[in-house]
Design a protein around this motif. Structure first.
Motif, PDB file in Angstrom:
ATOM      1  N   LYS A  16       0.821  -1.367   0.024  1.00 30.81           N
ATOM      2  CA  LYS A  16      -0.022   0.035  -0.035  1.00 30.81           C
ATOM      3  C   LYS A  16       0.946   1.210   0.144  1.00 30.81           C
ATOM      4  O   LYS A  16       0.567   2.227  -0.742  1.00 30.81           O
ATOM      5  N   HIS A  41       4.763   0.879   6.115  1.00 31.67           N
ATOM      6  CA  HIS A  41       4.555   1.012   4.885  1.00 31.67           C
ATOM      7  C   HIS A  41       5.883   1.444   4.350  1.00 31.67           C
ATOM      8  O   HIS A  41       6.321   2.648   4.797  1.00 31.67           O
ATOM      9  N   THR A 128       1.375  -7.026  16.740  1.00 31.14           N
ATOM     10  CA  THR A 128       3.048  -6.153  16.619  1.00 31.14           C
ATOM     11  C   THR A 128       3.393  -5.753  17.998  1.00 31.14           C
ATOM     12  O   THR A 128       4.330  -5.316  17.872  1.00 31.14           O
ATOM     13  N   THR A 236      -6.913  -7.248  13.653  1.00 28.18           N
ATOM     14  CA  THR A 236      -6.397  -5.977  14.420  1.00 28.18           C
ATOM     15  C   THR A 236      -7.583  -5.232  15.026  1.00 28.18           C
ATOM     16  O   THR A 236      -8.844  -5.859  15.063  1.00 28.18           O
TER      17      THR A 236
HETATM   18  P1  IMO Z   1       0.269  -2.998   7.179  1.00 29.32           P
HETATM   19  O1  IMO Z   1      -0.501  -1.623   7.246  1.00 29.32           O
HETATM   20  C1  IMO Z   1       0.108  -7.161   8.385  1.00 29.32           C
HETATM   21  C2  IMO Z   1      -1.497  -8.181  12.022  1.00 29.32           C
HETATM   22  C3  IMO Z   1      -0.581  -8.602  13.136  1.00 29.32           C
HETATM   23  C4  IMO Z   1      -1.495  -9.412  13.988  1.00 29.32           C
HETATM   24  C5  IMO Z   1      -2.741  -8.955  14.072  1.00 29.32           C
HETATM   25  C6  IMO Z   1      -3.005  -8.148  15.202  1.00 29.32           C
HETATM   26  O2  IMO Z   1       1.496  -2.587   7.312  1.00 29.32           O
HETATM   27  O3  IMO Z   1      -0.186  -3.690   5.944  1.00 29.32           O
HETATM   28  P2  IMO Z   1      -2.101  -5.639  16.270  1.00 29.32           P
HETATM   29  O4  IMO Z   1      -0.579  -5.257  16.565  1.00 29.32           O
HETATM   30  O5  IMO Z   1      -2.676  -4.853  15.193  1.00 29.32           O
HETATM   31  O6  IMO Z   1      -2.918  -5.743  17.202  1.00 29.32           O
HETATM   32  O7  IMO Z   1      -2.092  -7.224  15.475  1.00 29.32           O
HETATM   33  O8  IMO Z   1      -2.715  -7.771  12.720  1.00 29.32           O
HETATM   34  N1  IMO Z   1      -1.071  -6.759  11.679  1.00 29.32           N
HETATM   35  C7  IMO Z   1      -0.504  -6.592  10.323  1.00 29.32           C
HETATM   36  N2  IMO Z   1      -0.368  -7.542   9.519  1.00 29.32           N
HETATM   37  N3  IMO Z   1       0.233  -5.788   8.135  1.00 29.32           N
HETATM   38  C8  IMO Z   1      -0.117  -4.661   9.066  1.00 29.32           C
HETATM   39  O9  IMO Z   1      -0.206  -3.490   8.553  1.00 29.32           O
HETATM   40  C9  IMO Z   1      -0.565  -5.309  10.157  1.00 29.32           C
HETATM   41  N4  IMO Z   1      -1.004  -4.730  11.086  1.00 29.32           N
HETATM   42  C10 IMO Z   1      -1.417  -5.498  12.271  1.00 29.32           C
HETATM   43  O10 IMO Z   1       0.307  -9.110  12.728  1.00 29.32           O
HETATM   44  O11 IMO Z   1      -1.400 -10.749  13.400  1.00 29.32           O
END
Ligand code: IMO
Ligand code: GDP
Ligand code: MG
Length: 418
Positions: A16, A41, A128, A236
């Motif tokens: 993204k 990102h 995370t 998330t």
């Molecule tokens: P972008 O925007 C991929 C995943 C975490 C975990 C779950 C919950 O870079 O695509 P959290 O810390 O949000 O409570 O974790 O969500 N996760 C993501 N996986 N890309 C992300 O963001 C993520 N943000 C959270 O790995 O499985």
């Protein structure tokens, strides 16, 4: 006015940041509307790599302005660190960043709580550990701290005392900062933001500006990580879909299009169902070639094939209208490519999951397609045409490398076919 949202099509990390960066200079404003520093990102600018966790992926020295919306949860320490890094290279960067004071803060306590909860879970989510779940939990349970509280020391102090009291009783664990220490930690960060000339301006005050100019909305995570419609509880805590733009005062009906970023294969970080997951040599080959290691945590990403039922589900849930395909180059040179066309769920064959629970019992049914030499090969065109037909929306752009300029429209790609 031109308004587009760019969202992740499945489980995040589709590219993204790169795609937003590619389109950003056509927009006056680039807006993050959800999530926090769980996002990572990646962009390249002048051949240098930057990973934005909170800041929108503008080109750092053009005129676009950034807005961080009220649906976000903001870790001020992370924000200051990102801003200071940019400010060193691009003087005046901070003054082009606007933040809605209605946004909630992620406190160091939230990050500690995130760790405590993961340790207590029988089956950890694999978060995370950026404090996202606990910060959104406090928001819902009305204990959250908003950015505007930073500007009223007495109220901030009271809210922090209440928070500390509740958290200490709930977890019976030691937190590293007392309420008083947290107060000075936050006030110090507020001063840093003011020194960086960041603007605190609510969407209410921005509405006439936003209505009269072009806005690019940068989604975080992906539809299948969405709190409401993702593979719950392995999701998330924020909104990962275009409807999150409501936190900036827009309705999805006001968007010209919702562009979903679609990786040529699928990845996921953290636990939870992943029907097309591959393990072993093949997964390792894609992981290494695609550099599939988390931009936020460095964790190896789980890797698998294109998943059409998941895409159909995500399309209906999120209303996306077109695709950009990324990382097609990573599959260059593969002899065969597998695509999951349907799931076997118990005795039933389904093409579209009815609920997110179907993902937990799905067994993939595959079709095999011939591989391609590179993204100007006819077999690659066949691959994207196949997906377009099966999902019913066009793939308008193809990204074939991590750099911003490594992207072309489908028509240019077709013109350059070998
Ligand atoms: P972008 O925007 C991929 C995943 C975490 C975990 C779950 C919950 O870079 O695509 P959290 O810390 O949000 O409570 O974790 O969500 N996760 C993501 N996986 N890309 C992300 O963001 C993520 N943000 C959270 O790995 O499985
Ligand atoms: P995001 O969270 O959706 O912004 O994606 P990430 O930045 O977490 O992960 C995407 C990774 O793929 C980053 O390392 C990007 O530099 C890289 N990337 C993006 N597009 C492409 C592409 O088309 N080809 C290749 N090889 N890498 C890409
Ligand atoms: Mg990412």
């Amino acid at each position: 006015m031109n308004r587009m949202a760019i969202v992740g099509s499945l489980w995040g990390d589709e590219g993204k940041g790169k795609v937003v960066n590619y389109f950003s200079d056509k927009y006056e404003w680039v807006v993050r509307f959800s999530g926090g520093s769980n996002a990572g990102h990646t962009i390249y600018y002048n051949e240098k790599k930057y990973v934005n966790h909170l800041l929108p992926c503008i080109k750092p020295n053009n005129d676009s302005k950034s807005f961080l919306g009220a649906g976000m949860v903001i870790d001020l320490e992370q924000l200051v660190s990102e801003l200071e890094d940019y400010e060193k290279e691009f003087k005046g960067y901070g003054s082009r960043v606007y933040i809605d004071p209605e946004a909630f803060l992620v406190l160091p306590w939230h990050k500690e709580e995130d760790g405590f909860l993961e340790d207590m879970r029988r089956e950890p989510i694999g978060t995370t550990k950026r404090g996202i779940g606990p910060a959104y939990t406090d928001k819902s349970s009305r204990e959250g701290i908003k950015l505007y509280h930073l500007f009223d020391k007495e109220t901030l102090k009271e809210r922090l005392l209440d928070n500390y009291h509740l958290k200490k009783n709930k977890y019976n664990e030691k937190f590293s900062l007392s309420a008083d220490e947290m107060l000075y930690y936050l006030l110090n960060l507020k001063d840093k933001l003011l020194n960086l000339k960041v603007n605190f301006t609510s969407a209410i005050d921005m509405v006439s500006i936003f209505r009269n100019t072009s806005v690019l909305f940068e989604g975080a995570q992906g539809v299948l990580l969405d709190l409401d419609f993702g593979t719950y509880p392995f999701v998330t805590s924020g909104s990962c879909m275009a409807h999150g733009v409501s936190s900036v005062g827009f309705s999805t009906f006001e968007l010209d299009n919702v562009m979903a970023v679609l990786k040529a294969y699928t990845t996921r970080v953290g636990a939870g169902p992943f029907p097309t997951e591959e393990e072993g040599e093949l997964a390792e080959k894609i992981r290494q070639k695609g550099n599939e290691f988390g931009a936020t945590t460095g964790r190896p990403r789980r890797v698998g094939w294109m998943d059409l039922p998941a895409l159909r589900y995500a399309k209906i849930r999120s209303g996306y209208t077109d695709f950009v395909m990324t990382k097609a180059d990573v599959l260059n040179g593969f002899e065969k490519i597998k695509v999951c066309t349907a799931y076997k769920c118990g005795d039933e064959i389904i093409e579209v999951p009815s609920t997110s629970f179907d993902f937990f019992r799905a067994e993939p049914i595959y079709e095999e397609l011939p591989g391609w030499e590179d993204t100007h090969s006819i077999n690659f065109l066949k691959y994207i045409t196949y997906i377009e037909e099966k999902i019913g929306i066009p793939i308008d752009y193809i990204s074939y490398g991590p750099k911003t300029y490594e992207m072309e429209s489908k028509s240019d790609m077709i013109m350059n076919l070998k």
